[in-house]
Design a protein around this motif. Structure first.
Motif, PDB file in Angstrom:
ATOM      1  N   TRP A  32       0.826  -1.218   0.000  1.00  0.00           N
ATOM      2  CA  TRP A  32       0.000   0.000   0.000  1.00  0.00           C
ATOM      3  C   TRP A  32       0.852   1.257   0.000  1.00  0.00           C
ATOM      4  CZ3 TRP A  32      -4.659   0.262  -1.618  1.00  0.00           C
ATOM      5  CH2 TRP A  32      -5.519  -0.847  -1.505  1.00  0.00           C
ATOM      6  N   PHE A 114      -6.015   2.657   7.296  1.00  0.00           N
ATOM      7  CA  PHE A 114      -6.674   1.352   7.324  1.00  0.00           C
ATOM      8  C   PHE A 114      -5.671   0.193   7.339  1.00  0.00           C
ATOM      9  CE2 PHE A 114      -6.762   2.121   2.604  1.00  0.00           C
ATOM     10  CZ  PHE A 114      -6.048   1.004   2.186  1.00  0.00           C
ATOM     11  N   LEU A 118      -6.249  -2.983   9.789  1.00  0.00           N
ATOM     12  CA  LEU A 118      -6.420  -4.352   9.295  1.00  0.00           C
ATOM     13  C   LEU A 118      -5.400  -5.294   9.920  1.00  0.00           C
ATOM     14  CD1 LEU A 118      -7.243  -3.679   5.530  1.00  0.00           C
ATOM     15  CD2 LEU A 118      -8.803  -4.514   7.297  1.00  0.00           C
ATOM     16  N   LEU A 176     -11.410  -4.253   3.017  1.00  0.00           N
ATOM     17  CA  LEU A 176     -11.270  -2.888   3.511  1.00  0.00           C
ATOM     18  C   LEU A 176     -12.311  -2.565   4.591  1.00  0.00           C
ATOM     19  CD1 LEU A 176     -10.553  -0.765   0.294  1.00  0.00           C
ATOM     20  CD2 LEU A 176      -8.933  -1.499   2.054  1.00  0.00           C
ATOM     21  N   HIS A 177     -13.491  -3.137   4.478  1.00  0.00           N
ATOM     22  CA  HIS A 177     -14.543  -2.851   5.460  1.00  0.00           C
ATOM     23  C   HIS A 177     -14.150  -3.285   6.868  1.00  0.00           C
ATOM     24  CE1 HIS A 177     -15.282  -6.889   3.794  1.00  0.00           C
ATOM     25  NE2 HIS A 177     -15.691  -7.198   5.011  1.00  0.00           N
ATOM     26  N   ALA A 179     -11.472  -2.774   8.403  1.00  0.00           N
ATOM     27  CA  ALA A 179     -10.744  -1.747   9.151  1.00  0.00           C
ATOM     28  C   ALA A 179     -11.678  -1.080  10.161  1.00  0.00           C
ATOM     29  CB  ALA A 179     -10.166  -0.704   8.201  1.00  0.00           C
ATOM     30  N   MET A 180     -12.959  -1.019   9.838  1.00  0.00           N
ATOM     31  CA  MET A 180     -13.949  -0.408  10.720  1.00  0.00           C
ATOM     32  C   MET A 180     -14.813  -1.449  11.429  1.00  0.00           C
ATOM     33  SD  MET A 180     -17.005   2.277   9.675  1.00  0.00           S
ATOM     34  CE  MET A 180     -15.842   3.549   9.197  1.00  0.00           C
ATOM     35  N   THR A 204     -16.270   0.380   3.522  1.00  0.00           N
ATOM     36  CA  THR A 204     -15.316   0.318   2.409  1.00  0.00           C
ATOM     37  C   THR A 204     -15.033   1.708   1.863  1.00  0.00           C
ATOM     38  OG1 THR A 204     -16.000  -1.928   1.795  1.00  0.00           O
ATOM     39  CG2 THR A 204     -14.921  -0.599   0.086  1.00  0.00           C
ATOM     40  N   ALA A 207     -12.646   3.664   3.988  1.00  0.00           N
ATOM     41  CA  ALA A 207     -11.249   3.287   3.768  1.00  0.00           C
ATOM     42  C   ALA A 207     -10.732   3.849   2.450  1.00  0.00           C
ATOM     43  CB  ALA A 207     -11.106   1.762   3.789  1.00  0.00           C
ATOM     44  N   GLU A 210      -9.256   7.323   2.193  1.00  0.00           N
ATOM     45  CA  GLU A 210      -7.897   7.558   2.679  1.00  0.00           C
ATOM     46  C   GLU A 210      -6.850   7.461   1.568  1.00  0.00           C
ATOM     47  OE1 GLU A 210      -9.033   5.431   6.962  1.00  0.00           O
ATOM     48  OE2 GLU A 210      -7.337   4.691   5.786  1.00  0.00           O
TER      49      GLU A 210
END
Length: 290
Positions: A32, A114, A118, A176-177, A179-180, A204, A207, A210
């Motif tokens: 990333w 994120f 994760l 990605l979802h 992360a929350m 998603t 994230a 960002e």
């Protein structure tokens, strides 16, 4: 490639002094970082996959460690090159030139928030509606899973005629979802019912916000392969995702079934060397010989 995929999966569990997280954690962060700096998905999948293959042989001994030991330049590249060739014996030959020419997988810039979340978010384990959760310790995290699916997806892409850069990017971003949203597994997802998809979509998008806008758009486009296995890229992704999920559980079960005979004889825990005759006599004397 099943044996190679198992070896790659162990990168979730290899750590070393002075470095945070597993090798898989750090490769996820490096990926990333590189994407955020503007490196292309093509360049990134090559770097990540080559680094992962080398790490199956070298562990955390990379260019930086070799340089600190006074091994750099051509000597270091020769060592890493031999590791790559040995690890890649089962890799589709069409991928090998790109992997041999890959740049180092290094995190040189910032990463979106994120990424750390994760890496801190454990996977749910095995869940099924109406049944108790099966949680095997230590759990993997979502960064490790996404990284491994990305590497598996690249290696499986030739089998399905898929574009590896699309499979790679979608795989890195398919959770990605989380992360929350903490991972409650299949059982929790069923209970969320009609709220599941909207909640995942909102998390998603949070994230994706960002990321630099051009990269966010590329990620959205790549994620279009996720809902089904009707495209070559969708099949490569779902093959990689399924294999990683199952091999993660198999790793725990396989370790529990290992015998002393296998460890001593097949894996040569007490290996050849000047004191091996003494070690063999010792183990026989105390009743540990297999």
């Amino acid at each position: 490639m099943l044996g190679l995929l198992r070896e790659l999966g162990e990168l979730k569990r290899i750590r070393s002094a002075g470095r945070a997280g597993s090798i898989a954690d750090r490769l996820f962060s490096a990926a990333w970082s590189a994407l955020g700096e503007g490196r292309s998905p093509e360049e990134c999948w090559r770097a990540t996959t080559a680094a992962a293959l080398v790490a199956t042989r070298m562990g955390d001994i990379d260019r930086g460690v070799l340089a600190s030991l006074g091994i750099d330049g051509d000597a270091a590249e020769a060592i890493l090159g031999r590791a790559l060739e040995e690890a890649a014996e089962e890799v589709d030959p069409a991928l090998l030139p790109a992997l041999r020419d890959a740049a180092p997988a290094e995190a040189t810039g910032p990463v979106p928030p994120f990424v750390a979340l994760l890496a801190q978010q454990p996977r749910a384990g095995v869940t099924c509606p109406g049944r108790p959760r099966l949680l095997l310790e230590p759990p993997e995290n979502h960064a490790e899973h996404c990284l491994m699916v990305a590497v598996y997806g690249v290696l499986l892409s030739p089998l399905y005629g898929a574009r590896p850069e699309v499979v790679y990017l979608a795989s890195l971003a398919h959770h990605l979802h989380n992360a929350m949203i903490p991972d409650s597994g299949f059982a929790g997802e069923v209970l969320l019912g009609n709220h599941l998809e909207p909640a995942f979509a909102r998390a998603t998008e949070a994230a994706l916000a960002e990321l630099p806008p051009p990269l966010a758009e590329r990620v959205r486009a790549a994620r279009a392969i996720l809902p089904d296995a009707e495209t070559p890229e969708g099949r490569a992704f779902h093959a990689a995702d399924t294999l990683d999920r199952v091999l993660q559980i198999e790793q725990h079960l396989r370790a529990g079934k290992a015998s002393m005979s296998y460890v001593l004889n097949d894996m040569a825990l007490v290996h050849e060397g000047p004191v091996k005759p003494f070690q063999d006599r010792l183990l026989a004397a105390v009743g540990l010989a297999a």
